[in-house]
Design an enzyme around this catalytic site. Structure first.
Site, PDB file in Angstrom:
ATOM      1  N   ASP A   1      38.467  37.244  33.099  1.00 23.69           N
ATOM      2  CA  ASP A   1      39.538  38.095  33.622  1.00 23.69           C
ATOM      3  C   ASP A   1      39.866  39.116  32.539  1.00 23.69           C
ATOM      4  O   ASP A   1      39.418  39.002  31.390  1.00 23.69           O
ATOM      5  CB  ASP A   1      40.780  37.224  33.932  1.00 23.69           C
TER       6      ASP A   1
ATOM      7  N   CYS B   1      46.602  38.968  42.692  1.00 27.61           N
ATOM      8  CA  CYS B   1      46.250  39.210  41.286  1.00 27.61           C
ATOM      9  C   CYS B   1      46.466  37.880  40.587  1.00 27.61           C
ATOM     10  O   CYS B   1      47.500  37.228  40.784  1.00 27.61           O
ATOM     11  CB  CYS B   1      47.171  40.274  40.691  1.00 27.61           C
ATOM     12  N   THR B   2      45.489  37.471  39.800  1.00 26.29           N
ATOM     13  CA  THR B   2      45.556  36.129  39.231  1.00 26.29           C
ATOM     14  C   THR B   2      46.696  35.976  38.213  1.00 26.29           C
ATOM     15  O   THR B   2      47.160  34.868  37.972  1.00 26.29           O
ATOM     16  CB  THR B   2      44.203  35.749  38.589  1.00 26.29           C
TER      17      THR B   2
ATOM     18  N   TYR C   1      43.631  45.876  33.474  1.00 26.17           N
ATOM     19  CA  TYR C   1      42.608  46.624  34.214  1.00 26.17           C
ATOM     20  C   TYR C   1      43.247  47.415  35.362  1.00 26.17           C
ATOM     21  O   TYR C   1      42.734  48.455  35.766  1.00 26.17           O
ATOM     22  CB  TYR C   1      41.590  45.663  34.840  1.00 26.17           C
TER      23      TYR C   1
ATOM     24  N   CYS D   1      39.461  37.777  38.654  1.00 31.69           N
ATOM     25  CA  CYS D   1      40.304  38.966  38.620  1.00 31.69           C
ATOM     26  C   CYS D   1      40.074  39.736  39.912  1.00 31.69           C
ATOM     27  O   CYS D   1      38.930  40.131  40.197  1.00 31.69           O
ATOM     28  CB  CYS D   1      39.889  39.804  37.409  1.00 31.69           C
TER      29      CYS D   1
HETATM   30  N1  DGL Z   1      44.316  39.488  36.750  1.00 29.09           N
HETATM   31  C1  DGL Z   1      43.801  40.678  37.319  1.00 29.09           C
HETATM   32  C2  DGL Z   1      43.751  40.649  38.840  1.00 29.09           C
HETATM   33  O1  DGL Z   1      43.615  39.588  39.395  1.00 29.09           O
HETATM   34  C3  DGL Z   1      44.196  42.023  36.821  1.00 29.09           C
HETATM   35  C4  DGL Z   1      45.351  42.261  35.970  1.00 29.09           C
HETATM   36  C5  DGL Z   1      45.184  43.552  35.215  1.00 29.09           C
HETATM   37  O2  DGL Z   1      44.459  43.517  34.229  1.00 29.09           O
HETATM   38  O3  DGL Z   1      45.751  44.577  35.649  1.00 29.09           O
HETATM   39  O4  DGL Z   1      43.783  41.657  39.489  1.00 29.09           O
END
Ligand code: DGL
Length: 273
Positions: free
Chosen positions: A7, A181-182, A39, A70
């Protein structure tokens, strides 16, 4: 089997947590790209570059499968990665389908994710397939990612943010909140405070790990009660082993390992909410 899970940061630990409790005897390589988190506020090209580098890193560790833990990275890069590399690469999908299927009457579904996930075509396609009655509303929650990274789970700052974001909706209408989002798993108790005790909180973790077990021919164990001890990361799993990487750098110091243990403990605490 060797399983790579990655992630942008701490969100992926929620997928690792599900994996080690259902498939406790495997060997895990967990990669958090903490140099580049979040991200969800980056460009597609940047995210694709990071993901490609991580997949190559995990391939060097001779993993049998990779889980992109992610939603953001999955939306942007999973199709390219599957074309490019010859091993099972699993991704995350917001649990919109089960939420919609369980909805009755005029109940609505709120899907929270990062801005990137919300604007990607993958989600638009999913919604056009499953949201036939147009029950779904979308909400971006970018700040929860940085709150989670900072272990800021329950402060006035977090509460004010949730109050402001949820305040845009008539919160009495929702039967389910989809955690797209995780990183959002850490805040489960607070969602119920704002959306009511009866709201179903749905994440994609169980589905992803079930799928992983199918792909690798592994048997799902009933939930292993995790014995998490600070500074003793190997106690997390009974027979398996976990190696943690911080943007490619293997984590061996107690300070950083303790943070991972605290995060996993938080996930154990919110697990059945
Ligand atoms: N944990 C990620 C997701 O599931 C993204 C979080 C991020 O880096 O913005 O989308």
């Amino acid at each position: 089997m060797r399983i790579g899970i990655f992630d942008s940061g701490m969100g992926g630990l929620s997928v690792l947590h599900e994996a080690i409790s259902k498939l406790p005897d495997q060997e895990y390589y967990f990669y958090a790209d903490t140099k580049h988190v979040p991200y969800g506020l980056k460009s597609e090209e940047e995210i694709k570059g990071y993901v490609d580098e991580i997949v190559r890193f995990l391939l060097d560790k001779k993993v049998d499968a990779i889980v992109i833990a992610c939603n953001t990275a999955t939306s942007v890069a999973v199709a390219d990665m599957r074309k490019k590399y010859d091993l099972p690469i699993l991704g995350m999908e917001p649990a919109v389908k089960p939420a919609v299927e369980a909805a009755k009457g005029d109940e609505r579904i709120l899907v929270m994710a990062t801005p990137v996930t919300l604007r990607e075509e993958k989600l638009a396609k999913l919604l056009s397939r499953v949201d036939v009655k147009h029950r779904v509303d979308l909400l971006d929650m970018p700040k929860l990612v940085s709150f989670a990274e900072a272990e800021n789970f329950d402060s006035d700052e977090v509460r004010d943010y949730l109050k402001e974001r949820f305040g845009r909706f008539d919160t009495t209408k929702y039967s389910a909140l989809v955690l797209g989002c995780t990183h959002f798993n850490y805040f489960k108790p607070l969602y119920k405070e704002y959306l009511g005790e009866n709201i179903s909180l749905m994440d994609g973790n169980q589905g992803t790990i079930r799928h992983l077990a199918d792909v690798l021919g592994l048997e799902i164990k009933s939930d292993t009660k995790l014995q998490l001890k600070f500074n003793q990361p190997q106690d997390v799993v009974v027979e398996g082993r976990i190696t943690y990487y911080d943007s490619g750098d293997e984590i061996t110091d107690n300070e950083r390992l303790s943070k991972y243990m605290r995060m996993l403990n938080r996930l154990e605490f919110v697990r059945n909410i």
